[in-house]
Design a protein around this motif. Structure first.
Motif, PDB file in Angstrom:
ATOM      1  N   ARG A 190     -37.115  33.778  11.981  1.00  0.00           N
ATOM      2  CA  ARG A 190     -37.390  33.963  13.249  1.00  0.00           C
ATOM      3  C   ARG A 190     -36.824  35.243  13.887  1.00  0.00           C
ATOM      4  O   ARG A 190     -35.669  35.606  13.822  1.00  0.00           O
ATOM      5  CB  ARG A 190     -36.498  32.660  14.247  1.00  0.00           C
ATOM      6  CG  ARG A 190     -37.068  31.493  13.888  1.00  0.00           C
ATOM      7  CD  ARG A 190     -36.566  30.550  14.887  1.00  0.00           C
ATOM      8  NE  ARG A 190     -35.147  30.412  15.060  1.00  0.00           N
ATOM      9  CZ  ARG A 190     -34.464  29.414  14.067  1.00  0.00           C
ATOM     10  NH1 ARG A 190     -35.055  28.636  13.349  1.00  0.00           N
ATOM     11  NH2 ARG A 190     -33.087  29.439  14.039  1.00  0.00           N
ATOM     12  N   GLU A 191     -37.810  36.028  14.699  1.00  0.00           N
ATOM     13  CA  GLU A 191     -37.396  37.242  15.047  1.00  0.00           C
ATOM     14  C   GLU A 191     -37.015  38.305  13.832  1.00  0.00           C
ATOM     15  O   GLU A 191     -35.838  38.933  14.230  1.00  0.00           O
ATOM     16  CB  GLU A 191     -36.473  37.095  16.295  1.00  0.00           C
ATOM     17  CG  GLU A 191     -36.754  36.612  17.598  1.00  0.00           C
ATOM     18  CD  GLU A 191     -35.694  36.156  18.454  1.00  0.00           C
ATOM     19  OE1 GLU A 191     -34.917  36.640  18.316  1.00  0.00           O
ATOM     20  OE2 GLU A 191     -36.425  35.945  19.442  1.00  0.00           O
ATOM     21  N   LYS A 192     -37.557  38.312  12.850  1.00  0.00           N
ATOM     22  CA  LYS A 192     -37.261  39.041  11.519  1.00  0.00           C
ATOM     23  C   LYS A 192     -35.926  38.772  11.130  1.00  0.00           C
ATOM     24  O   LYS A 192     -35.010  39.681  10.483  1.00  0.00           O
ATOM     25  CB  LYS A 192     -37.344  40.392  12.110  1.00  0.00           C
ATOM     26  CG  LYS A 192     -38.789  40.949  12.257  1.00  0.00           C
ATOM     27  CD  LYS A 192     -38.961  42.400  12.522  1.00  0.00           C
ATOM     28  CE  LYS A 192     -40.389  42.630  12.857  1.00  0.00           C
ATOM     29  NZ  LYS A 192     -40.432  44.228  13.012  1.00  0.00           N
TER      30      LYS A 192
ATOM     31  N   ILE B 276     -28.720  28.511  10.049  1.00  0.00           N
ATOM     32  CA  ILE B 276     -27.530  29.304   9.767  1.00  0.00           C
ATOM     33  C   ILE B 276     -28.255  30.794   9.691  1.00  0.00           C
ATOM     34  O   ILE B 276     -28.978  30.915   8.540  1.00  0.00           O
ATOM     35  CB  ILE B 276     -26.610  28.862   8.998  1.00  0.00           C
ATOM     36  CG1 ILE B 276     -26.135  27.476   9.364  1.00  0.00           C
ATOM     37  CG2 ILE B 276     -25.580  29.836   9.104  1.00  0.00           C
ATOM     38  CD1 ILE B 276     -25.280  26.886   8.334  1.00  0.00           C
ATOM     39  N   GLU B 277     -27.813  31.713  10.376  1.00  0.00           N
ATOM     40  CA  GLU B 277     -28.602  33.234  10.234  1.00  0.00           C
ATOM     41  C   GLU B 277     -27.583  33.558   9.080  1.00  0.00           C
ATOM     42  O   GLU B 277     -26.471  33.729   9.017  1.00  0.00           O
ATOM     43  CB  GLU B 277     -28.224  33.999  11.181  1.00  0.00           C
ATOM     44  CG  GLU B 277     -28.859  35.300  11.335  1.00  0.00           C
ATOM     45  CD  GLU B 277     -28.401  36.176  12.465  1.00  0.00           C
ATOM     46  OE1 GLU B 277     -28.713  37.446  12.370  1.00  0.00           O
ATOM     47  OE2 GLU B 277     -27.787  35.746  13.422  1.00  0.00           O
ATOM     48  N   VAL B 278     -28.478  34.217   8.025  1.00  0.00           N
ATOM     49  CA  VAL B 278     -28.053  34.804   6.709  1.00  0.00           C
ATOM     50  C   VAL B 278     -27.980  36.102   7.346  1.00  0.00           C
ATOM     51  O   VAL B 278     -28.981  36.944   7.191  1.00  0.00           O
ATOM     52  CB  VAL B 278     -28.915  34.281   5.662  1.00  0.00           C
ATOM     53  CG1 VAL B 278     -28.329  35.289   4.314  1.00  0.00           C
ATOM     54  CG2 VAL B 278     -28.949  33.097   5.306  1.00  0.00           C
ATOM     55  N   ARG B 279     -26.615  36.792   7.483  1.00  0.00           N
ATOM     56  CA  ARG B 279     -26.423  38.106   7.767  1.00  0.00           C
ATOM     57  C   ARG B 279     -26.046  39.135   6.473  1.00  0.00           C
ATOM     58  O   ARG B 279     -26.519  40.316   6.572  1.00  0.00           O
ATOM     59  CB  ARG B 279     -25.338  38.472   8.633  1.00  0.00           C
ATOM     60  CG  ARG B 279     -25.560  37.454   9.958  1.00  0.00           C
ATOM     61  CD  ARG B 279     -24.478  37.557  10.961  1.00  0.00           C
ATOM     62  NE  ARG B 279     -24.656  36.781  12.002  1.00  0.00           N
ATOM     63  CZ  ARG B 279     -24.002  36.716  13.277  1.00  0.00           C
ATOM     64  NH1 ARG B 279     -22.824  37.697  13.210  1.00  0.00           N
ATOM     65  NH2 ARG B 279     -24.035  36.155  14.257  1.00  0.00           N
ATOM     66  N   ASP B 280     -25.836  38.466   5.458  1.00  0.00           N
ATOM     67  CA  ASP B 280     -25.566  39.288   4.043  1.00  0.00           C
ATOM     68  C   ASP B 280     -26.699  39.379   3.327  1.00  0.00           C
ATOM     69  O   ASP B 280     -27.308  38.450   3.165  1.00  0.00           O
ATOM     70  CB  ASP B 280     -24.347  38.623   3.702  1.00  0.00           C
ATOM     71  CG  ASP B 280     -23.902  39.661   2.571  1.00  0.00           C
ATOM     72  OD1 ASP B 280     -24.308  40.719   2.038  1.00  0.00           O
ATOM     73  OD2 ASP B 280     -22.869  39.204   1.647  1.00  0.00           O
ATOM     74  N   VAL B 281     -27.314  40.670   3.156  1.00  0.00           N
ATOM     75  CA  VAL B 281     -28.378  40.863   2.391  1.00  0.00           C
ATOM     76  C   VAL B 281     -28.262  40.282   0.778  1.00  0.00           C
ATOM     77  O   VAL B 281     -29.067  39.620   0.197  1.00  0.00           O
ATOM     78  CB  VAL B 281     -28.668  42.357   2.201  1.00  0.00           C
ATOM     79  CG1 VAL B 281     -29.776  42.433   1.399  1.00  0.00           C
ATOM     80  CG2 VAL B 281     -28.771  43.001   3.563  1.00  0.00           C
ATOM     81  N   SER B 282     -27.045  40.290   0.130  1.00  0.00           N
ATOM     82  CA  SER B 282     -26.877  39.625  -1.116  1.00  0.00           C
ATOM     83  C   SER B 282     -27.002  38.261  -1.215  1.00  0.00           C
ATOM     84  O   SER B 282     -27.413  37.762  -1.929  1.00  0.00           O
ATOM     85  CB  SER B 282     -25.555  40.024  -1.727  1.00  0.00           C
ATOM     86  OG  SER B 282     -24.402  39.760  -0.885  1.00  0.00           O
ATOM     87  N   VAL B 283     -26.500  37.487  -0.043  1.00  0.00           N
ATOM     88  CA  VAL B 283     -26.588  36.302   0.155  1.00  0.00           C
ATOM     89  C   VAL B 283     -28.058  35.617   0.205  1.00  0.00           C
ATOM     90  O   VAL B 283     -28.487  34.955  -0.263  1.00  0.00           O
ATOM     91  CB  VAL B 283     -25.696  35.623   1.134  1.00  0.00           C
ATOM     92  CG1 VAL B 283     -26.043  34.104   1.401  1.00  0.00           C
ATOM     93  CG2 VAL B 283     -24.267  35.826   0.898  1.00  0.00           C
ATOM     94  N   GLY B 284     -28.803  36.435   1.039  1.00  0.00           N
ATOM     95  CA  GLY B 284     -30.330  36.190   1.106  1.00  0.00           C
ATOM     96  C   GLY B 284     -30.933  36.405  -0.058  1.00  0.00           C
ATOM     97  O   GLY B 284     -32.032  35.719  -0.249  1.00  0.00           O
ATOM     98  N   LYS B 285     -30.436  37.339  -0.977  1.00  0.00           N
ATOM     99  CA  LYS B 285     -31.324  37.448  -2.201  1.00  0.00           C
ATOM    100  C   LYS B 285     -31.056  36.424  -2.990  1.00  0.00           C
ATOM    101  O   LYS B 285     -31.934  35.790  -3.971  1.00  0.00           O
ATOM    102  CB  LYS B 285     -30.687  38.844  -2.801  1.00  0.00           C
ATOM    103  CG  LYS B 285     -31.504  40.128  -1.905  1.00  0.00           C
ATOM    104  CD  LYS B 285     -31.013  41.418  -2.706  1.00  0.00           C
ATOM    105  CE  LYS B 285     -31.642  42.740  -1.970  1.00  0.00           C
ATOM    106  NZ  LYS B 285     -31.205  43.665  -2.819  1.00  0.00           N
ATOM    107  N   LYS B 286     -29.795  36.012  -3.158  1.00  0.00           N
ATOM    108  CA  LYS B 286     -29.171  34.572  -3.895  1.00  0.00           C
ATOM    109  C   LYS B 286     -30.339  33.506  -3.711  1.00  0.00           C
ATOM    110  O   LYS B 286     -30.659  32.784  -4.460  1.00  0.00           O
ATOM    111  CB  LYS B 286     -27.959  34.472  -3.817  1.00  0.00           C
ATOM    112  CG  LYS B 286     -27.245  35.610  -4.643  1.00  0.00           C
ATOM    113  CD  LYS B 286     -25.478  35.146  -4.514  1.00  0.00           C
ATOM    114  CE  LYS B 286     -24.862  36.505  -5.112  1.00  0.00           C
ATOM    115  NZ  LYS B 286     -23.278  35.790  -4.818  1.00  0.00           N
TER     116      LYS B 286
END
Length: 398
Positions: free
Chosen positions: A76-78, A85-95
């Motif tokens: 939502r909204e990029k 829950i918004e994933v703010r850490d890029v590494s967590v999003g990649k995992k």
């Protein structure tokens, strides 16, 4: 023309020899050789690799995770959300993306194996010395090989005569019997198995979402999932080490599903761990925000109280000054009124004295004054100077 006919015949003989070398000659017991069966399995592997490549390209090119896992992943909204829950850490999003992609790969492999097994090419495996009665009754081609690792390199697979009678000791030693057969095309059969495959996909994806949510909510469920993953992996290894794996896994589909089960539990456990960490960070972030807002509110309240005290003191001083000014002005008015009254009393007394001097004895009448003189020389109001009247009027107006 004779030369052309000779060349065509030579090419045909060469092709026949090449096919015999590659795929083996016809043995009269089976419809095709075991090496042809291996070639078909090789085509299956190539088809699955191409399909997985297409899936990888689709997952990288398009945002398919919210479609495959509705309610688990959303954009939502990029911004990337995992259970809202918004994933703010890029590494967590990649995992998270890697784990979800791995689950999609495993599910796709299982579905392709299922379609291949029940719609195109079926297989069965048996280990022992008994005759493969059931596969032979189904019209499958069976091949026997020694239960030895060297068989992989020798490619020694003997065809089994299914016309022979059933016997528990059909083989002299323990062998591995692999039976294969093509499935006749049938529209109803294809529709049924495609519907089952779609249900299997939905079941796997929904189970993933529910189990990850449960593991994130409860540490007990999280530990249970971890134990299930370890037990399923160890069970598969123990069966393989004990030499009885083929008794439980008799087809390619069973083999793929046995491998996919530990990977599924491991993926659920990893995603649940990430979810727990995200919830902890979100709770800590909310607590910090509440504390910051309370501190800011207390700071504003203290500043407002200090400003209110200063304003109250200034207002009190202003009121005291105003009271002094009003008191001073009242005293001035009172003094002026006293002066005015004193002036009026002095003027009145002076008028009375002048009247008494005009009414002396010797005049006509009872008091020695005529009535006309009395009316003219005895006014009701004494004469007051004009400037004194103006001053008195101003004082009374004030």
């Amino acid at each position: 023309q004779a030369l052309r006919g000779t060349c065509v015949a030579a090419l045909q003989r060469l092709a026949t020899a090449a096919m015999a070398i590659l795929f083996g000659e016809s043995n009269g017991l089976t419809r095709f050789s075991y090496f042809e069966y291996q070639a078909l399995m090789f085509f299956l592997a190539i088809f699955m690799c191409i399909s997985l490549t297409l899936v990888e390209l689709a997952l990288k090119r398009f945002a398919l995770l919210p479609m495959l896992f509705p309610g688990v992943f959303s954009i939502r909204e990029k911004r990337f959300y995992f259970y809202d829950i918004e994933v703010r850490d890029v590494s967590v999003g990649k995992k998270l993306r890697w784990e979800a992609t791995m689950l999609a790969r495993i599910t796709f492999c299982v579905i392709l194996s299922y379609i291949w097994e029940f719609c195109i090419f079926t297989s069965a495996t048996q280990v022992g010395t008994a005759f493969p009665a059931e596969p032979c009754n189904l019209g499958m081609d069976c091949f026997a090989s020694e239960l030895n690792l060297v068989t992989i390199f020798r490619r020694d697979h003997e065809p089994v005569d299914c016309k022979a009678g059933a016997n528990d000791n059909f083989f002299d030693q323990k062998v591995v019997v692999s039976c294969i057969a093509f499935i006749e095309p049938n529209a109803q059969l294809w529709l049924m198995h495609v519907a089952i495959a779609h249900s299997q996909v939905q079941l796997t994806l929904k189970a993933f979402g529910v189990l990850v949510w449960g593991c994130g909510q409860s540490k007990i469920v999280h530990r249970v999932i971890a134990i299930c993953g370890v037990v399923s992996g160890l069970f598969f290894i123990l069966l393989f080490g004990a030499g009885v794996l083929t008794q439980f896994i008799s087809s390619w589909l069973a083999f793929v599903m046995s491998l996919s089960l530990p990977i599924f539990f491991h993926t659920v456990w990893r995603c649940a761990t990430i979810l727990q960490n995200l919830w902890s960070e979100e709770s800590r972030r909310a607590q910090d925000s509440i504390e910051a807002n309370l501190a800011f509110a207390l700071k504003d309240l203290t500043r407002a109280r200090a400003e209110g005290t200063d304003e109250a003191e200034e207002e009190l001083l202003e009121r005291q000054k105003q009271r002094r000014r009003d008191k001073k002005k009242g005293n001035q008015i009172t003094t002026r009124m006293k002066e005015t009254l004193n002036s009026l009393s002095t003027v009145k007394m002076a008028g009375l004295l002048s009247i008494s001097s005009k009414g002396s004895p010797g005049g006509s009448g009872e008091h020695g004054v005529d009535e006309e003189d009395e009316e003219e020389s005895f006014p009701i109001t004494p004469a007051i100077p004009t400037d004194q009247k103006e001053e008195t009027r101003k004082h009374f107006e004030v």
